[in-house]
Design a protein around this motif. Structure first.
Motif, mmCIF file in Angstrom:
data_model
loop_
_atom_site.group_PDB
_atom_site.id
_atom_site.type_symbol
_atom_site.label_atom_id
_atom_site.label_comp_id
_atom_site.label_asym_id
_atom_site.label_seq_id
_atom_site.Cartn_x
_atom_site.Cartn_y
_atom_site.Cartn_z
ATOM 1 N N CYS A 276 152.581 -6.841 -3.677
ATOM 2 C CA CYS A 276 153.377 -6.214 -4.837
ATOM 3 C C CYS A 276 154.560 -6.418 -5.096
ATOM 4 O O CYS A 276 155.033 -7.090 -4.083
ATOM 5 C CB CYS A 276 153.732 -4.563 -3.560
ATOM 6 N N PRO A 277 154.861 -6.673 -6.045
ATOM 7 C CA PRO A 277 156.419 -6.756 -7.007
ATOM 8 C C PRO A 277 157.195 -6.766 -5.820
ATOM 9 O O PRO A 277 157.256 -5.507 -6.119
ATOM 10 C CB PRO A 277 156.805 -6.795 -8.106
ATOM 11 N N GLY A 278 158.124 -7.415 -5.845
ATOM 12 C CA GLY A 278 159.259 -6.647 -4.907
ATOM 13 C C GLY A 278 159.687 -6.797 -3.658
ATOM 14 O O GLY A 278 159.684 -6.224 -2.714
ATOM 15 N N VAL A 279 158.042 -6.956 -3.059
ATOM 16 C CA VAL A 279 157.970 -6.710 -1.648
ATOM 17 C C VAL A 279 157.459 -7.392 -1.049
ATOM 18 O O VAL A 279 156.693 -8.867 -1.157
ATOM 19 C CB VAL A 279 156.803 -5.447 -1.141
ATOM 20 N N LYS A 280 157.800 -8.041 0.721
ATOM 21 C CA LYS A 280 157.238 -9.365 0.885
ATOM 22 C C LYS A 280 157.679 -8.844 2.000
ATOM 23 O O LYS A 280 157.884 -8.234 3.171
ATOM 24 C CB LYS A 280 158.903 -11.095 0.592
ATOM 25 N N THR A 281 156.211 -9.774 3.093
ATOM 26 C CA THR A 281 156.110 -9.678 5.020
ATOM 27 C C THR A 281 156.971 -10.731 5.531
ATOM 28 O O THR A 281 156.953 -11.834 5.116
ATOM 29 C CB THR A 281 154.764 -9.477 5.368
ATOM 30 N N VAL A 282 158.019 -10.633 6.841
ATOM 31 C CA VAL A 282 157.743 -11.339 7.433
ATOM 32 C C VAL A 282 157.015 -11.579 8.555
ATOM 33 O O VAL A 282 157.513 -10.456 9.669
ATOM 34 C CB VAL A 282 159.456 -11.424 7.689
ATOM 35 N N PRO A 283 156.055 -12.431 9.569
ATOM 36 C CA PRO A 283 156.144 -13.536 8.383
ATOM 37 C C PRO A 283 154.900 -13.392 7.584
ATOM 38 O O PRO A 283 154.741 -12.036 7.089
ATOM 39 C CB PRO A 283 155.716 -14.692 9.435
ATOM 40 N N GLU A 284 154.828 -14.505 6.916
ATOM 41 C CA GLU A 284 154.168 -13.932 5.315
ATOM 42 C C GLU A 284 153.136 -14.028 5.916
ATOM 43 O O GLU A 284 151.838 -12.714 5.469
ATOM 44 C CB GLU A 284 154.172 -15.032 4.898
ATOM 45 N N VAL A 285 152.212 -14.340 6.463
ATOM 46 C CA VAL A 285 150.564 -14.519 6.887
ATOM 47 C C VAL A 285 151.367 -14.363 9.107
ATOM 48 O O VAL A 285 151.534 -14.535 9.804
ATOM 49 C CB VAL A 285 150.049 -15.498 7.141
ATOM 50 N N PRO A 286 151.298 -12.702 9.202
ATOM 51 C CA PRO A 286 151.151 -12.473 10.701
ATOM 52 C C PRO A 286 150.802 -13.488 11.961
ATOM 53 O O PRO A 286 150.210 -14.228 11.395
ATOM 54 C CB PRO A 286 150.520 -11.158 10.949
ATOM 55 N N VAL A 287 150.845 -13.465 13.652
ATOM 56 C CA VAL A 287 150.672 -14.275 14.395
ATOM 57 C C VAL A 287 150.597 -13.377 15.086
ATOM 58 O O VAL A 287 150.049 -14.017 16.467
ATOM 59 C CB VAL A 287 151.628 -15.144 14.485
ATOM 60 N N SER A 288 150.693 -12.397 15.309
ATOM 61 C CA SER A 288 149.925 -11.231 16.242
ATOM 62 C C SER A 288 149.906 -10.171 15.046
ATOM 63 O O SER A 288 149.533 -9.992 13.440
ATOM 64 C CB SER A 288 151.020 -11.103 16.816
ATOM 65 N N ASN A 289 149.469 -7.926 15.811
ATOM 66 C CA ASN A 289 149.570 -7.203 14.502
ATOM 67 C C ASN A 289 150.037 -7.162 14.375
ATOM 68 O O ASN A 289 150.805 -5.438 14.118
ATOM 69 C CB ASN A 289 148.554 -6.318 15.885
#
Length: 362
Positions: A276-289
């Protein structure tokens, strides 16, 4: 907007996070097959509590364990024991450790222990941070995963290096493993293999496990004996703790085998958010749930968007937003059983709307 978002979230029949409602049903389900004549524990003694402590100690690979009503109590006591044994009231941990930001300075006020904050708030602490300590400390606390920065994790190799260095320097290493169970799929290690690097370990039974409350503190026999004395001093030996213990054991057995499922679901959900534009996750690829979702707009603007989507789809995305700056806000996702209950077609609608209403589309 804060109240509207929270109310909207609470009304939704589906949720991205959690295992379901935290209501009295959590206890009644856990007790439904328990013999009414089973004797309760009394002031820390009895088969109910002792058998559970032995069971979890074995799973963690430690000699002994003691059940606490709260992790806050357990961890303050762990660091107190190490401080007294080393005759050193200095301990070290991450700037966003639970002890530093959520406990009203309990460690400092109750035990006169002085923390040294390692590294910086926006990243994991490292072996170099520990090596840079200018004065000796009795213990180092490491939280796995580091919740306040999105549930990030160091590599297992770095953990091994930290463990080796601390033991060479005579520093006790304590694990804040409130969410220990959730990181085993990423490391591809058992809880015992992870805990082998640490002198003492705290684990929670109400976070992803979903019990009512309660924690275990584990370590060597003499460490746990000292912890039991401090537990009594802190008022932690309630006359009975069986509702916490029975629910902890029930939900542990029910959910412990699902951690890999939650981990894979978290990676798939994070990928959706990142599209989604303007949205990001931290971390980009999760290392847990667990992961954090960031929006490039103010909390008021994003709150309006999320409230609209929640009201229209019935999917609870979040009931709160944390302001990171004037034009950035975020919330936490922690995958449990609730996520699997959302029909795929409904989830598709959620993200289609989120892409259309995305902060960068305005």
């Amino acid at each position: 907007m804060t109240n509207k978002l929270k109310t909207s979230y609470q009304k939704t029949p589906y949720k991205l996070s959690g295992n379901g409602p935290r209501n009295i049903g959590v206890l009644t389900e856990a007790l439904q097959n328990i013999d009414n004549n089973l004797e309760s524990d009394i002031y820390g003694s009895g088969p109910i509590i002792e058998d559970f402590e032995t069971k979890i100690a074995k799973i963690l690979g430690k000699q002994s364990a003691v059940f606490f009503p709260s992790g806050t109590m357990a961890q303050q006591i762990a660091l107190k024991i190490w401080a007294d044994r080393k005759e050193n009231q200095l301990v070290a941990y991450h700037p966003l450790s639970h002890l530093e930001i959520h406990e009203q300075d309990g460690l400092k006020e109750l035990q006169q222990i002085t923390p040294i904050l390692l590294g910086t708030a926006n990243r994991l602490l490292t072996i170099d941070d520990i090596k840079s300590l200018r004065e000796p400390v009795s213990s180092v606390l490491i939280e796995l995963p580091q919740r306040e920065i999105g549930g990030q994790l160091p590599s297992f190799e770095e953990l091994e290096e930290i463990s080796e260095y601390c033991h060479e320097q005579g520093i006790s290493l304590h694990l804040d493993g409130a969410r220990l169970w959730e990181i085993t799929p990423f490391y591809q290690k058992s809880a015992e293999e992870i805990c082998a690097l640490f002198d003492s370990v705290y684990v929670s039974f109400y976070k992803r496990i979903g019990g009512i409350a309660g924690a275990i503190l584990a370590g060597s026999d003499d460490f746990v004996q000292g912890a039991k004395i401090w537990k009594r001093r802190y008022g932690g030996d309630l006359i009975s703790l069986y509702p916490y213990i029975l629910s902890a054991d029930y939900y542990f057995e029910k959910l412990i085998g699902k951690m890999a499922e939650y981990f894979e679901a978290a990676k798939g959900l994070a990928k959706r958010f990142n599209s989604c534009p303007g949205v990001k996750t931290v971390p980009e690829v999760p290392v847990s749930n667990m992961f954090h979702v960031y929006f490039e707009k103010s909390a008021d603007e994003v709150g309006t968007i999320l409230t609209k989507i929640q009201d229209e789809t019935g999917v609870g995305i979040s009931g709160y937003l944390q302001e990171k700056s004037a034009d950035v806000c975020a919330f936490e996702v922690s995958i449990g059983d609730a996520y699997a209950e959302i029909p795929v077609e409904v989830l598709d609608v959620v993200f289609k709307q989120l892409e259309v209403d995305s902060p960068c589309q305005n």
